[in-house]
Write a protein that holds these residues in place. Structure first.
Motif, PDB file in Angstrom:
ATOM      1  N   CYS A 144       0.825  -1.216   0.000  1.00 56.98           N
ATOM      2  CA  CYS A 144       0.000   0.000   0.000  1.00 56.98           C
ATOM      3  C   CYS A 144       0.856   1.261   0.000  1.00 56.98           C
ATOM      4  CB  CYS A 144      -0.934  -0.005   1.210  1.00 56.98           C
ATOM      5  SG  CYS A 144      -2.234  -1.255   1.130  1.00 56.98           S
ATOM      6  N   LEU A 145       2.005   1.207   0.652  1.00 53.17           N
ATOM      7  CA  LEU A 145       2.895   2.378   0.707  1.00 53.17           C
ATOM      8  C   LEU A 145       3.888   2.409  -0.447  1.00 53.17           C
ATOM      9  CD1 LEU A 145       3.688   2.638   4.533  1.00 53.17           C
ATOM     10  CD2 LEU A 145       2.046   3.947   3.188  1.00 53.17           C
ATOM     11  N   GLY A 146       3.817   1.447  -1.334  1.00 50.40           N
ATOM     12  CA  GLY A 146       4.697   1.441  -2.500  1.00 50.40           C
ATOM     13  C   GLY A 146       6.114   1.007  -2.214  1.00 50.40           C
ATOM     14  N   VAL A 147       6.315   0.126  -1.240  1.00 48.12           N
ATOM     15  CA  VAL A 147       7.652  -0.369  -0.919  1.00 48.12           C
ATOM     16  C   VAL A 147       8.065  -1.389  -1.970  1.00 48.12           C
ATOM     17  CG1 VAL A 147       9.072  -1.548   0.790  1.00 48.12           C
ATOM     18  CG2 VAL A 147       7.277   0.024   1.530  1.00 48.12           C
ATOM     19  N   SER A 171      16.371  -6.626   2.528  1.00 46.78           N
ATOM     20  CA  SER A 171      15.467  -5.982   1.584  1.00 46.78           C
ATOM     21  C   SER A 171      14.665  -4.894   2.290  1.00 46.78           C
ATOM     22  CB  SER A 171      14.519  -7.012   0.965  1.00 46.78           C
ATOM     23  OG  SER A 171      13.688  -7.574   1.974  1.00 46.78           O
ATOM     24  N   LYS A 172      14.092  -4.009   1.499  1.00 46.13           N
ATOM     25  CA  LYS A 172      13.252  -2.951   2.067  1.00 46.13           C
ATOM     26  C   LYS A 172      12.012  -3.543   2.735  1.00 46.13           C
ATOM     27  CE  LYS A 172      14.444   0.794  -1.099  1.00 46.13           C
ATOM     28  NZ  LYS A 172      13.891   1.753  -2.088  1.00 46.13           N
ATOM     29  N   THR A 173      11.508  -4.629   2.168  1.00 44.06           N
ATOM     30  CA  THR A 173      10.339  -5.273   2.759  1.00 44.06           C
ATOM     31  C   THR A 173      10.640  -5.789   4.151  1.00 44.06           C
ATOM     32  OG1 THR A 173       9.593  -5.930   0.549  1.00 44.06           O
ATOM     33  CG2 THR A 173       8.620  -7.072   2.425  1.00 44.06           C
ATOM     34  N   LYS A 174      11.820  -6.360   4.347  1.00 39.85           N
ATOM     35  CA  LYS A 174      12.221  -6.863   5.665  1.00 39.85           C
ATOM     36  C   LYS A 174      12.355  -5.708   6.654  1.00 39.85           C
ATOM     37  CE  LYS A 174      15.967  -9.288   8.062  1.00 39.85           C
ATOM     38  NZ  LYS A 174      15.061 -10.082   8.907  1.00 39.85           N
ATOM     39  N   LYS A 175      13.015  -4.626   6.224  1.00 41.48           N
ATOM     40  CA  LYS A 175      13.182  -3.475   7.112  1.00 41.48           C
ATOM     41  C   LYS A 175      11.837  -2.819   7.419  1.00 41.48           C
ATOM     42  CE  LYS A 175      16.307  -1.586   4.456  1.00 41.48           C
ATOM     43  NZ  LYS A 175      17.306  -0.621   3.942  1.00 41.48           N
ATOM     44  N   PHE A 176      10.957  -2.791   6.437  1.00 40.56           N
ATOM     45  CA  PHE A 176       9.622  -2.233   6.670  1.00 40.56           C
ATOM     46  C   PHE A 176       8.866  -3.071   7.695  1.00 40.56           C
ATOM     47  CE2 PHE A 176       5.094  -2.027   5.895  1.00 40.56           C
ATOM     48  CZ  PHE A 176       4.856  -0.662   5.780  1.00 40.56           C
ATOM     49  N   GLY A 177       8.956  -4.401   7.574  1.00 42.20           N
ATOM     50  CA  GLY A 177       8.262  -5.272   8.516  1.00 42.20           C
ATOM     51  C   GLY A 177       8.746  -5.068   9.945  1.00 42.20           C
ATOM     52  N   GLU A 224       9.462   4.986  14.207  1.00 40.33           N
ATOM     53  CA  GLU A 224       9.160   3.828  13.371  1.00 40.33           C
ATOM     54  C   GLU A 224       8.282   4.156  12.165  1.00 40.33           C
ATOM     55  OE1 GLU A 224      10.960   1.407  13.890  1.00 40.33           O
ATOM     56  OE2 GLU A 224      11.658   2.008  15.867  1.00 40.33           O
ATOM     57  N   PRO A 225       7.198   4.942  12.290  1.00 38.73           N
ATOM     58  CA  PRO A 225       6.445   5.289  11.077  1.00 38.73           C
ATOM     59  C   PRO A 225       7.249   6.154  10.110  1.00 38.73           C
ATOM     60  CG  PRO A 225       5.592   6.484  12.970  1.00 38.73           C
ATOM     61  CD  PRO A 225       6.527   5.444  13.489  1.00 38.73           C
ATOM     62  N   ALA A 226       8.203   6.946  10.628  1.00 42.00           N
ATOM     63  CA  ALA A 226       9.076   7.700   9.729  1.00 42.00           C
ATOM     64  C   ALA A 226       9.879   6.755   8.847  1.00 42.00           C
ATOM     65  CB  ALA A 226      10.011   8.609  10.539  1.00 42.00           C
ATOM     66  N   LYS A 227      10.363   5.662   9.436  1.00 41.50           N
ATOM     67  CA  LYS A 227      11.074   4.655   8.649  1.00 41.50           C
ATOM     68  C   LYS A 227      10.131   4.001   7.634  1.00 41.50           C
ATOM     69  CE  LYS A 227      14.118   3.381  12.483  1.00 41.50           C
ATOM     70  NZ  LYS A 227      14.556   2.271  13.364  1.00 41.50           N
ATOM     71  N   MET A 228       8.923   3.696   8.065  1.00 40.40           N
ATOM     72  CA  MET A 228       7.972   3.033   7.183  1.00 40.40           C
ATOM     73  C   MET A 228       7.668   3.888   5.958  1.00 40.40           C
ATOM     74  SD  MET A 228       5.465   1.691  10.229  1.00 40.40           S
ATOM     75  CE  MET A 228       4.116   1.283   9.130  1.00 40.40           C
ATOM     76  N   PHE A 229       7.408   5.179   6.152  1.00 36.22           N
ATOM     77  CA  PHE A 229       7.133   6.057   5.022  1.00 36.22           C
ATOM     78  C   PHE A 229       8.370   6.245   4.151  1.00 36.22           C
ATOM     79  CE2 PHE A 229       3.514   7.694   7.654  1.00 36.22           C
ATOM     80  CZ  PHE A 229       2.523   7.362   6.753  1.00 36.22           C
ATOM     81  N   ASN A 230       9.548   6.216   4.760  1.00 33.66           N
ATOM     82  CA  ASN A 230      10.764   6.377   3.981  1.00 33.66           C
ATOM     83  C   ASN A 230      10.992   5.222   3.018  1.00 33.66           C
ATOM     84  OD1 ASN A 230      13.646   7.383   3.525  1.00 33.66           O
ATOM     85  ND2 ASN A 230      14.000   5.357   4.368  1.00 33.66           N
ATOM     86  N   TYR A 231      10.667   4.001   3.454  1.00 28.70           N
ATOM     87  CA  TYR A 231      10.863   2.842   2.589  1.00 28.70           C
ATOM     88  C   TYR A 231       9.875   2.823   1.431  1.00 28.70           C
ATOM     89  CZ  TYR A 231      13.623   1.209   6.543  1.00 28.70           C
ATOM     90  OH  TYR A 231      14.544   1.102   7.556  1.00 28.70           O
ATOM     91  N   GLY A 232       8.750   3.529   1.567  1.00 29.14           N
ATOM     92  CA  GLY A 232       7.766   3.579   0.499  1.00 29.14           C
ATOM     93  C   GLY A 232       8.126   4.628  -0.539  1.00 29.14           C
ATOM     94  N   ALA A 233       7.320   4.691  -1.573  1.00 26.82           N
ATOM     95  CA  ALA A 233       7.551   5.626  -2.677  1.00 26.82           C
ATOM     96  C   ALA A 233       6.497   6.725  -2.638  1.00 26.82           C
ATOM     97  CB  ALA A 233       7.496   4.889  -4.023  1.00 26.82           C
ATOM     98  N   GLY A 234       6.955   7.973  -2.741  1.00 26.92           N
ATOM     99  CA  GLY A 234       6.044   9.101  -2.797  1.00 26.92           C
ATOM    100  C   GLY A 234       5.557   9.600  -1.459  1.00 26.92           C
ATOM    101  N   TRP A 235       6.256   9.255  -0.388  1.00 28.18           N
ATOM    102  CA  TRP A 235       5.851   9.695   0.945  1.00 28.18           C
ATOM    103  C   TRP A 235       6.906  10.593   1.564  1.00 28.18           C
ATOM    104  CZ3 TRP A 235       0.985   8.610   2.458  1.00 28.18           C
ATOM    105  CH2 TRP A 235       0.333   7.558   1.816  1.00 28.18           C
ATOM    106  N   GLY A 236       7.609  11.355   0.740  1.00 30.13           N
ATOM    107  CA  GLY A 236       8.705  12.185   1.232  1.00 30.13           C
ATOM    108  C   GLY A 236       8.279  13.219   2.250  1.00 30.13           C
ATOM    109  N   ARG A 237       7.157  13.911   1.982  1.00 23.62           N
ATOM    110  CA  ARG A 237       6.721  14.954   2.906  1.00 23.62           C
ATOM    111  C   ARG A 237       6.322  14.359   4.262  1.00 23.62           C
ATOM    112  NH1 ARG A 237       5.518  20.083   1.937  1.00 23.62           N
ATOM    113  NH2 ARG A 237       5.573  19.699  -0.311  1.00 23.62           N
ATOM    114  N   SER A 238       5.633  13.228   4.254  1.00 24.94           N
ATOM    115  CA  SER A 238       5.257  12.578   5.509  1.00 24.94           C
ATOM    116  C   SER A 238       6.491  12.112   6.273  1.00 24.94           C
ATOM    117  CB  SER A 238       4.349  11.379   5.227  1.00 24.94           C
ATOM    118  OG  SER A 238       3.170  11.778   4.560  1.00 24.94           O
ATOM    119  N   CYS A 239       7.471  11.602   5.536  1.00 23.51           N
ATOM    120  CA  CYS A 239       8.718  11.154   6.155  1.00 23.51           C
ATOM    121  C   CYS A 239       9.420  12.321   6.845  1.00 23.51           C
ATOM    122  CB  CYS A 239       9.622  10.533   5.095  1.00 23.51           C
ATOM    123  SG  CYS A 239      11.295  10.167   5.644  1.00 23.51           S
ATOM    124  N   ASP A 240       9.522  13.457   6.155  1.00 24.31           N
ATOM    125  CA  ASP A 240      10.193  14.628   6.715  1.00 24.31           C
ATOM    126  C   ASP A 240       9.468  15.147   7.944  1.00 24.31           C
ATOM    127  OD1 ASP A 240      11.996  14.434   4.670  1.00 24.31           O
ATOM    128  OD2 ASP A 240      10.985  15.899   3.402  1.00 24.31           O
TER     129      ASP A 240
END
Length: 405
Positions: A65-68, A126-132, A245-261
Protein backbone atom coordinates in the motif's frame (compact mmCIF):
# COMPACT_ATOMS: atom_id res chain seq x y z
CA UNK A 1 24.34 -22.24 45.86
CA UNK A 2 25.51 -20.22 48.85
CA UNK A 3 25.52 -17.08 46.70
CA UNK A 4 21.74 -17.19 46.14
CA UNK A 5 20.76 -16.34 49.73
CA UNK A 6 23.27 -13.46 49.70
CA UNK A 7 21.79 -12.18 46.44
CA UNK A 8 18.40 -11.67 48.09
CA UNK A 9 19.65 -9.94 51.22
CA UNK A 10 17.37 -7.08 52.27
CA UNK A 11 20.32 -4.68 52.25
CA UNK A 12 20.56 -4.99 48.45
CA UNK A 13 16.90 -4.56 47.58
CA UNK A 14 15.18 -2.65 50.37
CA UNK A 15 15.86 0.53 52.37
CA UNK A 16 17.54 0.20 55.78
CA UNK A 17 15.26 -1.23 58.43
CA UNK A 18 12.89 -2.96 55.98
CA UNK A 19 12.86 -6.77 55.63
CA UNK A 20 11.19 -9.20 53.27
CA UNK A 21 8.91 -10.21 56.14
CA UNK A 22 7.67 -6.64 56.32
CA UNK A 23 6.91 -6.71 52.60
CA UNK A 24 4.93 -9.96 52.98
CA UNK A 25 2.44 -8.16 55.19
CA UNK A 26 1.17 -6.36 52.09
CA UNK A 27 -0.22 -9.64 50.72
CA UNK A 28 0.90 -11.64 47.68
CA UNK A 29 -1.50 -9.91 45.30
CA UNK A 30 -0.42 -6.39 46.29
CA UNK A 31 3.36 -6.74 46.28
CA UNK A 32 5.88 -7.55 43.54
CA UNK A 33 7.65 -10.89 43.89
CA UNK A 34 10.91 -11.83 42.11
CA UNK A 35 9.37 -15.08 40.82
CA UNK A 36 6.85 -13.00 38.86
CA UNK A 37 9.64 -12.13 36.42
CA UNK A 38 9.67 -15.70 35.11
CA UNK A 39 6.53 -14.97 33.13
CA UNK A 40 8.59 -12.63 30.95
CA UNK A 41 10.30 -15.65 29.34
CA UNK A 42 7.18 -17.22 27.76
CA UNK A 43 5.99 -13.71 26.91
CA UNK A 44 9.24 -13.11 25.01
CA UNK A 45 8.75 -16.32 23.04
CA UNK A 46 5.14 -15.34 22.43
CA UNK A 47 6.25 -11.98 21.05
CA UNK A 48 8.72 -13.75 18.72
CA UNK A 49 5.91 -15.96 17.36
CA UNK A 50 3.50 -13.04 17.10
CA UNK A 51 6.11 -10.97 15.30
CA UNK A 52 6.69 -13.79 12.81
CA UNK A 53 2.98 -13.89 12.01
CA UNK A 54 2.83 -10.09 11.76
CA UNK A 55 5.80 -9.81 9.39
CA UNK A 56 4.53 -12.75 7.34
CA UNK A 57 0.87 -11.79 6.85
CA UNK A 58 0.27 -8.19 7.97
CA UNK A 59 3.38 -6.22 7.02
CA UNK A 60 3.55 -7.24 3.29
CA UNK A 61 0.11 -5.82 2.38
CA UNK A 62 0.97 -2.63 4.26
CA UNK A 63 4.26 -2.40 2.37
CA UNK A 64 2.46 -2.74 -0.97
CA UNK A 65 0.00 0.00 0.00
CA UNK A 66 2.90 2.38 0.71
CA UNK A 67 4.70 1.44 -2.50
CA UNK A 68 7.65 -0.37 -0.92
CA UNK A 69 9.73 -2.05 -3.61
CA UNK A 70 12.89 -4.09 -3.20
CA UNK A 71 16.01 -3.27 -5.16
CA UNK A 72 16.98 -5.51 -8.04
CA UNK A 73 19.82 -7.78 -6.95
CA UNK A 74 22.13 -9.77 -9.19
CA UNK A 75 22.61 -13.29 -7.86
CA UNK A 76 26.19 -14.52 -7.65
CA UNK A 77 26.93 -17.52 -9.85
CA UNK A 78 27.36 -20.82 -7.95
CA UNK A 79 31.00 -21.31 -6.91
CA UNK A 80 31.71 -23.72 -4.03
CA UNK A 81 35.27 -22.47 -3.47
CA UNK A 82 34.32 -18.80 -3.34
CA UNK A 83 31.25 -19.53 -1.23
CA UNK A 84 33.35 -21.46 1.27
CA UNK A 85 35.86 -18.61 1.47
CA UNK A 86 33.05 -16.07 1.87
CA UNK A 87 31.46 -17.93 4.80
CA UNK A 88 34.56 -19.12 6.62
CA UNK A 89 36.99 -16.26 6.06
CA UNK A 90 35.75 -12.84 4.98
CA UNK A 91 33.36 -11.05 2.66
CA UNK A 92 36.18 -9.54 0.60
CA UNK A 93 39.55 -11.21 -0.02
CA UNK A 94 42.78 -9.27 0.34
CA UNK A 95 45.34 -9.16 -2.45
CA UNK A 96 47.48 -11.96 -1.02
CA UNK A 97 44.45 -14.28 -0.96
CA UNK A 98 43.32 -13.30 -4.43
CA UNK A 99 46.03 -15.31 -6.21
CA UNK A 100 45.03 -18.53 -4.48
CA UNK A 101 41.37 -17.99 -5.37
CA UNK A 102 42.29 -17.28 -8.99
CA UNK A 103 44.15 -20.59 -9.23
CA UNK A 104 41.50 -22.67 -7.45
CA UNK A 105 38.55 -21.18 -9.35
CA UNK A 106 40.28 -20.47 -12.68
CA UNK A 107 38.84 -16.98 -12.77
CA UNK A 108 40.36 -13.58 -13.34
CA UNK A 109 40.73 -11.10 -10.52
CA UNK A 110 37.99 -8.94 -12.02
CA UNK A 111 35.58 -11.91 -12.11
CA UNK A 112 36.31 -12.78 -8.48
CA UNK A 113 35.83 -9.18 -7.34
CA UNK A 114 32.51 -9.07 -9.21
CA UNK A 115 31.39 -12.34 -7.63
CA UNK A 116 32.11 -11.08 -4.10
CA UNK A 117 30.30 -7.84 -4.85
CA UNK A 118 27.20 -9.72 -5.99
CA UNK A 119 27.46 -12.11 -3.03
CA UNK A 120 27.61 -9.23 -0.56
CA UNK A 121 24.62 -7.71 -2.28
CA UNK A 122 22.63 -10.89 -1.61
CA UNK A 123 23.13 -10.41 2.13
CA UNK A 124 21.68 -6.92 2.11
CA UNK A 125 18.34 -6.80 3.90
CA UNK A 126 15.47 -5.98 1.58
CA UNK A 127 13.25 -2.95 2.07
CA UNK A 128 10.34 -5.27 2.76
CA UNK A 129 12.22 -6.86 5.66
CA UNK A 130 13.18 -3.47 7.11
CA UNK A 131 9.62 -2.23 6.67
CA UNK A 132 8.26 -5.27 8.52
CA UNK A 133 10.61 -4.69 11.47
CA UNK A 134 9.70 -1.01 11.68
CA UNK A 135 5.96 -1.74 11.41
CA UNK A 136 6.13 -4.34 14.18
CA UNK A 137 7.95 -1.99 16.56
CA UNK A 138 5.55 0.83 15.70
CA UNK A 139 2.47 -1.19 16.58
CA UNK A 140 3.99 -2.36 19.85
CA UNK A 141 5.22 1.08 20.91
CA UNK A 142 1.87 2.62 20.01
CA UNK A 143 -0.06 -0.03 21.96
CA UNK A 144 2.31 0.20 24.93
CA UNK A 145 2.18 4.00 25.00
CA UNK A 146 -1.63 4.16 24.84
CA UNK A 147 -1.98 1.41 27.47
CA UNK A 148 0.63 2.98 29.75
CA UNK A 149 -0.86 6.44 29.46
CA UNK A 150 -4.37 5.17 30.21
CA UNK A 151 -3.26 3.42 33.40
CA UNK A 152 -1.07 6.29 34.63
CA UNK A 153 -2.87 9.52 33.72
CA UNK A 154 -5.18 9.30 36.75
CA UNK A 155 -2.42 8.39 39.22
CA UNK A 156 -1.07 11.05 41.61
CA UNK A 157 2.62 10.27 40.84
CA UNK A 158 2.03 11.05 37.16
CA UNK A 159 1.55 14.72 38.13
CA UNK A 160 3.60 14.95 41.32
CA UNK A 161 6.86 12.99 41.35
CA UNK A 162 7.10 13.16 45.15
CA UNK A 163 4.21 10.69 45.20
CA UNK A 164 6.57 8.09 43.73
CA UNK A 165 8.17 7.78 47.17
CA UNK A 166 5.29 8.36 49.55
CA UNK A 167 5.15 5.38 51.96
CA UNK A 168 7.88 3.59 49.98
CA UNK A 169 8.43 0.61 49.83
CA UNK A 170 4.95 -0.27 51.18
CA UNK A 171 3.16 0.75 47.99
CA UNK A 172 0.51 -1.68 46.70
CA UNK A 173 0.98 -2.80 43.10
CA UNK A 174 -1.97 -2.50 40.73
CA UNK A 175 -2.69 -5.31 38.29
CA UNK A 176 -2.52 -3.00 35.27
CA UNK A 177 1.00 -1.90 36.22
CA UNK A 178 2.02 -5.54 36.69
CA UNK A 179 1.04 -6.40 33.11
CA UNK A 180 2.57 -3.17 31.82
CA UNK A 181 5.89 -4.29 33.32
CA UNK A 182 5.67 -7.88 32.13
CA UNK A 183 4.74 -6.96 28.54
CA UNK A 184 7.60 -4.47 28.28
CA UNK A 185 10.03 -7.04 29.71
CA UNK A 186 8.78 -9.68 27.30
CA UNK A 187 9.10 -7.32 24.36
CA UNK A 188 12.71 -6.34 25.10
CA UNK A 189 13.50 -9.99 25.75
CA UNK A 190 12.15 -10.82 22.28
CA UNK A 191 14.36 -8.11 20.76
CA UNK A 192 17.41 -9.78 22.28
CA UNK A 193 16.29 -13.19 21.03
CA UNK A 194 15.90 -11.82 17.50
CA UNK A 195 18.88 -9.48 17.44
CA UNK A 196 21.10 -11.95 15.55
CA UNK A 197 18.65 -12.21 12.62
CA UNK A 198 17.38 -8.62 12.56
CA UNK A 199 18.87 -5.95 10.33
CA UNK A 200 22.29 -5.16 11.76
CA UNK A 201 22.67 -1.41 11.99
CA UNK A 202 25.53 0.93 12.72
CA UNK A 203 24.62 1.34 16.40
CA UNK A 204 24.30 -2.42 16.93
CA UNK A 205 26.44 -2.46 20.09
CA UNK A 206 24.62 0.51 21.58
CA UNK A 207 21.29 -1.21 20.90
CA UNK A 208 22.46 -4.35 22.73
CA UNK A 209 23.61 -2.25 25.72
CA UNK A 210 20.28 -0.41 25.67
CA UNK A 211 18.22 -3.61 25.67
CA UNK A 212 20.28 -5.18 28.47
CA UNK A 213 20.19 -2.01 30.58
CA UNK A 214 16.43 -1.78 30.08
CA UNK A 215 15.87 -5.40 31.10
CA UNK A 216 18.06 -5.03 34.21
CA UNK A 217 16.39 -1.73 35.05
CA UNK A 218 12.87 -3.13 34.76
CA UNK A 219 13.73 -6.35 36.62
CA UNK A 220 15.42 -4.62 39.52
CA UNK A 221 12.85 -1.84 39.80
CA UNK A 222 10.10 -4.46 39.92
CA UNK A 223 11.75 -6.50 42.68
CA UNK A 224 12.59 -3.38 44.71
CA UNK A 225 9.05 -2.00 44.18
CA UNK A 226 10.30 0.97 42.16
CA UNK A 227 7.22 0.41 40.04
CA UNK A 228 5.89 3.95 40.12
CA UNK A 229 9.05 5.54 38.76
CA UNK A 230 9.59 2.54 36.44
CA UNK A 231 6.25 3.04 34.71
CA UNK A 232 7.15 6.68 34.07
CA UNK A 233 10.48 5.68 32.54
CA UNK A 234 8.78 3.25 30.15
CA UNK A 235 6.12 5.76 29.12
CA UNK A 236 8.72 8.46 28.49
CA UNK A 237 10.77 6.23 26.19
CA UNK A 238 7.77 4.99 24.20
CA UNK A 239 6.59 8.56 23.52
CA UNK A 240 9.32 9.28 20.96
CA UNK A 241 9.71 5.77 19.53
CA UNK A 242 6.14 5.82 18.20
CA UNK A 243 7.24 8.56 15.76
CA UNK A 244 10.58 7.08 14.69
CA UNK A 245 9.16 3.83 13.37
CA UNK A 246 6.44 5.29 11.08
CA UNK A 247 9.08 7.70 9.73
CA UNK A 248 11.07 4.65 8.65
CA UNK A 249 7.97 3.03 7.18
CA UNK A 250 7.13 6.06 5.02
CA UNK A 251 10.76 6.38 3.98
CA UNK A 252 10.86 2.84 2.59
CA UNK A 253 7.77 3.58 0.50
CA UNK A 254 7.55 5.63 -2.68
CA UNK A 255 6.04 9.10 -2.80
CA UNK A 256 5.85 9.70 0.95
CA UNK A 257 8.70 12.18 1.23
CA UNK A 258 6.72 14.95 2.91
CA UNK A 259 5.26 12.58 5.51
CA UNK A 260 8.72 11.15 6.15
CA UNK A 261 10.19 14.63 6.72
CA UNK A 262 7.37 15.74 9.00
CA UNK A 263 7.58 12.65 11.20
CA UNK A 264 11.35 12.89 11.38
CA UNK A 265 11.24 16.51 12.58
CA UNK A 266 8.55 15.66 15.15
CA UNK A 267 10.56 12.67 16.35
CA UNK A 268 13.76 14.72 16.67
CA UNK A 269 12.04 17.43 18.72
CA UNK A 270 10.23 14.99 21.05
CA UNK A 271 13.34 12.82 21.46
CA UNK A 272 15.52 15.76 22.45
CA UNK A 273 12.93 17.16 24.84
CA UNK A 274 12.05 13.88 26.57
CA UNK A 275 15.52 12.29 26.66
CA UNK A 276 17.74 15.34 27.28
CA UNK A 277 15.43 17.58 29.30
CA UNK A 278 12.62 15.67 31.02
CA UNK A 279 14.53 12.45 31.73
CA UNK A 280 17.49 14.01 33.59
CA UNK A 281 15.64 16.94 35.18
CA UNK A 282 12.60 14.96 36.34
CA UNK A 283 13.26 11.20 36.41
CA UNK A 284 16.92 11.14 37.49
CA UNK A 285 16.42 14.10 39.82
CA UNK A 286 13.58 12.37 41.65
CA UNK A 287 15.51 9.08 42.02
CA UNK A 288 18.70 10.81 43.19
CA UNK A 289 17.31 13.64 45.31
CA UNK A 290 13.61 13.37 46.11
CA UNK A 291 13.84 9.72 47.14
CA UNK A 292 16.29 10.68 49.88
CA UNK A 293 13.48 12.52 51.63
CA UNK A 294 11.93 9.13 52.45
CA UNK A 295 14.83 6.68 52.95
CA UNK A 296 18.59 6.57 53.27
CA UNK A 297 20.79 5.34 50.38
CA UNK A 298 21.23 1.59 50.03
CA UNK A 299 22.79 -0.74 47.45
CA UNK A 300 19.68 -0.83 45.28
CA UNK A 301 19.53 2.97 45.24
CA UNK A 302 23.01 3.18 43.71
CA UNK A 303 22.44 0.32 41.27
CA UNK A 304 19.16 1.74 40.02
CA UNK A 305 20.63 5.19 39.45
CA UNK A 306 23.68 3.75 37.69
CA UNK A 307 21.38 2.04 35.20
CA UNK A 308 19.55 5.32 34.65
CA UNK A 309 22.89 7.00 33.99
CA UNK A 310 23.74 4.34 31.40
CA UNK A 311 20.47 5.08 29.62
CA UNK A 312 21.20 8.79 29.77
CA UNK A 313 24.62 8.20 28.22
CA UNK A 314 22.94 6.34 25.34
CA UNK A 315 20.47 9.22 25.00
CA UNK A 316 23.37 11.66 24.59
CA UNK A 317 25.03 9.38 22.03
CA UNK A 318 21.89 9.18 19.89
CA UNK A 319 21.07 12.86 20.41
CA UNK A 320 24.42 13.88 18.90
CA UNK A 321 23.69 11.84 15.79
CA UNK A 322 20.14 13.19 15.55
CA UNK A 323 21.32 16.80 15.91
CA UNK A 324 23.90 16.20 13.18
CA UNK A 325 21.14 14.76 10.99
CA UNK A 326 18.82 17.63 11.80
CA UNK A 327 21.48 20.19 10.86
CA UNK A 328 22.08 18.51 7.52
CA UNK A 329 18.32 18.25 7.04
CA UNK A 330 17.91 22.02 7.45
CA UNK A 331 20.82 22.64 5.08
CA UNK A 332 19.30 20.31 2.50
CA UNK A 333 22.40 18.11 2.53
CA UNK A 334 21.03 15.10 4.33
CA UNK A 335 22.45 11.96 2.74
CA UNK A 336 21.96 9.18 5.26
CA UNK A 337 20.55 8.49 8.67
CA UNK A 338 23.11 8.82 11.45
CA UNK A 339 21.10 6.96 14.07
CA UNK A 340 19.51 3.56 14.46
CA UNK A 341 18.14 3.15 10.96
CA UNK A 342 21.62 3.09 9.47
CA UNK A 343 21.84 0.39 6.84
CA UNK A 344 23.45 -2.88 7.78
CA UNK A 345 27.21 -3.18 7.89
CA UNK A 346 27.15 -5.00 4.58
CA UNK A 347 25.39 -2.08 2.90
CA UNK A 348 27.67 0.42 4.56
CA UNK A 349 30.63 -1.47 3.18
CA UNK A 350 29.17 -1.18 -0.32
CA UNK A 351 28.61 2.54 0.14
CA UNK A 352 32.30 3.08 0.76
CA UNK A 353 32.95 1.48 -2.61
CA UNK A 354 30.63 3.83 -4.43
CA UNK A 355 27.53 1.66 -4.25
CA UNK A 356 23.94 2.75 -4.06
CA UNK A 357 22.95 5.40 -1.54
CA UNK A 358 21.01 4.33 1.54
CA UNK A 359 17.39 5.20 2.14
CA UNK A 360 16.51 6.03 5.74
CA UNK A 361 14.11 8.22 7.74
CA UNK A 362 14.58 11.84 6.89
CA UNK A 363 17.31 10.78 4.50
CA UNK A 364 16.12 9.99 1.00
CA UNK A 365 13.00 12.10 0.96
CA UNK A 366 14.89 14.50 -1.32
CA UNK A 367 17.08 11.92 -3.03
CA UNK A 368 15.19 11.94 -6.33
CA UNK A 369 15.41 15.74 -6.60
CA UNK A 370 19.11 15.67 -5.73
CA UNK A 371 19.72 12.95 -8.31
CA UNK A 372 17.97 14.89 -11.09
CA UNK A 373 19.91 18.03 -10.19
CA UNK A 374 23.17 16.10 -10.16
CA UNK A 375 22.44 14.51 -13.53
CA UNK A 376 21.65 17.89 -15.10
CA UNK A 377 24.88 19.39 -13.74
CA UNK A 378 26.91 16.46 -15.01
CA UNK A 379 25.24 16.81 -18.40
CA UNK A 380 26.05 20.53 -18.57
CA UNK A 381 29.63 19.84 -17.51
CA UNK A 382 30.03 17.13 -20.13
CA UNK A 383 28.62 19.32 -22.89
CA UNK A 384 30.92 22.14 -21.84
CA UNK A 385 33.94 19.88 -21.92
CA UNK A 386 33.02 18.54 -25.37
CA UNK A 387 32.50 22.04 -26.80
CA UNK A 388 35.81 23.20 -25.35
CA UNK A 389 37.62 20.24 -26.85
CA UNK A 390 36.07 20.89 -30.27
CA UNK A 391 36.99 24.57 -30.13
CA UNK A 392 40.58 23.81 -29.15
CA UNK A 393 40.87 21.20 -31.86
CA UNK A 394 39.47 23.63 -34.50
CA UNK A 395 41.89 26.41 -33.49
CA UNK A 396 44.87 24.01 -33.66
CA UNK A 397 43.84 22.91 -37.18
CA UNK A 398 43.57 26.55 -38.34
CA UNK A 399 47.02 27.29 -36.96
CA UNK A 400 48.56 24.34 -38.78
CA UNK A 401 46.90 25.41 -42.06
CA UNK A 402 48.30 28.93 -41.74
CA UNK A 403 51.81 27.59 -41.13
CA UNK A 404 51.50 25.32 -44.16
CA UNK A 405 50.47 28.24 -46.34
Amino acid sequence: MEMLPDLWKEDYWLPPGVTWRDMEQMGDSNRPRPLDLLIALPLALGFVALRYMFERFVAPPMARCLGVKNRFQVTAAPSPNLESFYIQNRREPIQSEMEGLMLSCRKTQRQIETWFKHRRSQDKPSKTKKFGEAAWRFFFYLTAFVAGLSCLVDKPWFWDLRECWRQYPFQPMERAHYWYYMLELGFYGSLLLRISVDVKRKDFKEQVVHHLATIFLLSFSYCANYIRIGTLVMLLHDSSDILLEPAKMFNYGAGWGRSCDTLFVMFAVIFLVTRLVIFPSKIIHTTLVLSMEVFEPFAGYYFFNILLMVLQGLHIFWAKLILHMFYKFLKGKLEKDERSDEESEVEEEEEEKGGEENKDPGVDCYWEKSKDSLNSKLSMLTNSCVLNNLANHRSSVVDRMRKAQ
